[in-house]
Each structure stands twice: as C-alpha cells, then as structure tokens.
Write a protein that holds these residues in place. Structure first.
Motif, PDB file in Angstrom:
ATOM      1  N   ARG A  61       8.714   0.291   7.559  1.00 11.13           N
ATOM      2  CA  ARG A  61       8.956   0.270   9.001  1.00 11.13           C
ATOM      3  C   ARG A  61      10.038   1.296   9.313  1.00 11.13           C
ATOM      4  NH1 ARG A  61       9.437  -6.003  10.849  1.00 11.13           N
ATOM      5  NH2 ARG A  61       7.308  -6.596  10.371  1.00 11.13           N
ATOM      6  N   SER A  85       9.729   7.680   9.206  1.00  8.50           N
ATOM      7  CA  SER A  85       8.495   7.499   9.977  1.00  8.50           C
ATOM      8  C   SER A  85       7.428   6.879   9.085  1.00  8.50           C
ATOM      9  CB  SER A  85       7.990   8.819  10.560  1.00  8.50           C
ATOM     10  OG  SER A  85       7.475   9.653   9.552  1.00  8.50           O
ATOM     11  N   VAL A  86       6.471   6.233   9.718  1.00  6.98           N
ATOM     12  CA  VAL A  86       5.327   5.641   9.022  1.00  6.98           C
ATOM     13  C   VAL A  86       4.085   5.977   9.839  1.00  6.98           C
ATOM     14  CG1 VAL A  86       4.252   3.521   8.190  1.00  6.98           C
ATOM     15  CG2 VAL A  86       6.744   3.737   8.169  1.00  6.98           C
ATOM     16  N   GLU A  87       3.120   6.622   9.177  1.00  3.20           N
ATOM     17  CA  GLU A  87       1.901   7.001   9.881  1.00  3.20           C
ATOM     18  C   GLU A  87       0.753   7.171   8.893  1.00  3.20           C
ATOM     19  OE1 GLU A  87       0.445  10.735  12.544  1.00  3.20           O
ATOM     20  OE2 GLU A  87       2.514  10.088  12.771  1.00  3.20           O
ATOM     21  N   ASP A  88      -0.398   6.651   9.234  1.00  2.00           N
ATOM     22  CA  ASP A  88      -1.617   6.815   8.442  1.00  2.00           C
ATOM     23  C   ASP A  88      -1.437   6.482   6.960  1.00  2.00           C
ATOM     24  OD1 ASP A  88      -3.015   7.655  10.723  1.00  2.00           O
ATOM     25  OD2 ASP A  88      -2.413   9.741  10.406  1.00  2.00           O
ATOM     26  N   GLU A  90       1.252   6.450   5.121  1.00  2.00           N
ATOM     27  CA  GLU A  90       2.321   7.165   4.420  1.00  2.00           C
ATOM     28  C   GLU A  90       3.657   6.914   5.115  1.00  2.00           C
ATOM     29  OE1 GLU A  90       0.087  10.957   2.443  1.00  2.00           O
ATOM     30  OE2 GLU A  90       1.175  11.291   4.296  1.00  2.00           O
TER      31      GLU A  90
END
Length: 103
Positions: A61, A85-88, A90
């Motif tokens: 998070r 950051s957290v996205e897709d 990763e």
C-alpha cells in the motif's frame, strides 16, 4: 535503477507482488525485501553487502514502511523501505540506508 543521495543511500526498486494467503491482500515478502536491499546497495558501497534482515513482509500500500538491517562489511546499518506506488501487480519502493552504522 540506483542513485546516491547525500547523507545516505537511496535506491529505487520495483517488485512483483504476492498475494498473502488468507488475507486477500498483496504483500512484499521479507525475503524479497532482503534481496532487493542487497541488490540495490551493492553497486554504491565500497565494502561488500553481506546480507539484509527484515523482520516481516510489507503490505503493498502507498506509504507503507518497514525497517530492516543491512550488513555491509563488518558493520550493520538501519535501512528504511517505503512503498512509493502500487500499480498493476507491482510495488515501487525507496530503500534508504542510514549514514552511520548501528552502534
């Protein structure tokens, strides 16, 4: 990708996330954090990075943070790992090593 920041080492990294069984939440395991610390610090240190120890994994998070210890040469250094950051699937994170060894 690595960069040196005045006063300490700041390395940036990206890790694929693993689902944490039973919690339904993505995490970065302690083992992945330890391997990332060793990899990130190796190119910017005169002494060899002998390993890293993280007490636990990290929830994937934004702004989650944990503290680990890196063994560099004969010294131990506090290391802060912060999710940026957290996205897709990763998580991007900063690894920030203390300037001075832990007493």
């Amino acid at each position: 990708m690595h960069r040196l920041r005045r006063g300490g080492c700041l390395a940036l990294g990206v890790l694929a996330l693993a689902g944490c069984s039973g919690l339904g939440e993505d995490t970065v395991t302690a083992e992945h954090l330890e391997a990332s610390i060793v990899e990130a610090l190796e190119p910017v240190e005169d002494d060899a990075v002998r390993g890293a120890d993280c007490p636990e994994g990290l929830r994937a998070r934004f702004a989650e943070m944990t503290r680990c210890t890196a063994r560099i040469g004969d010294e131990r250094y506090d290391v802060r790992v912060l999710i940026t950051s957290v996205e897709d699937g990763e998580a991007e994170f900063d690894i920030d090593r203390a300037r001075t060894p832990t007493p």
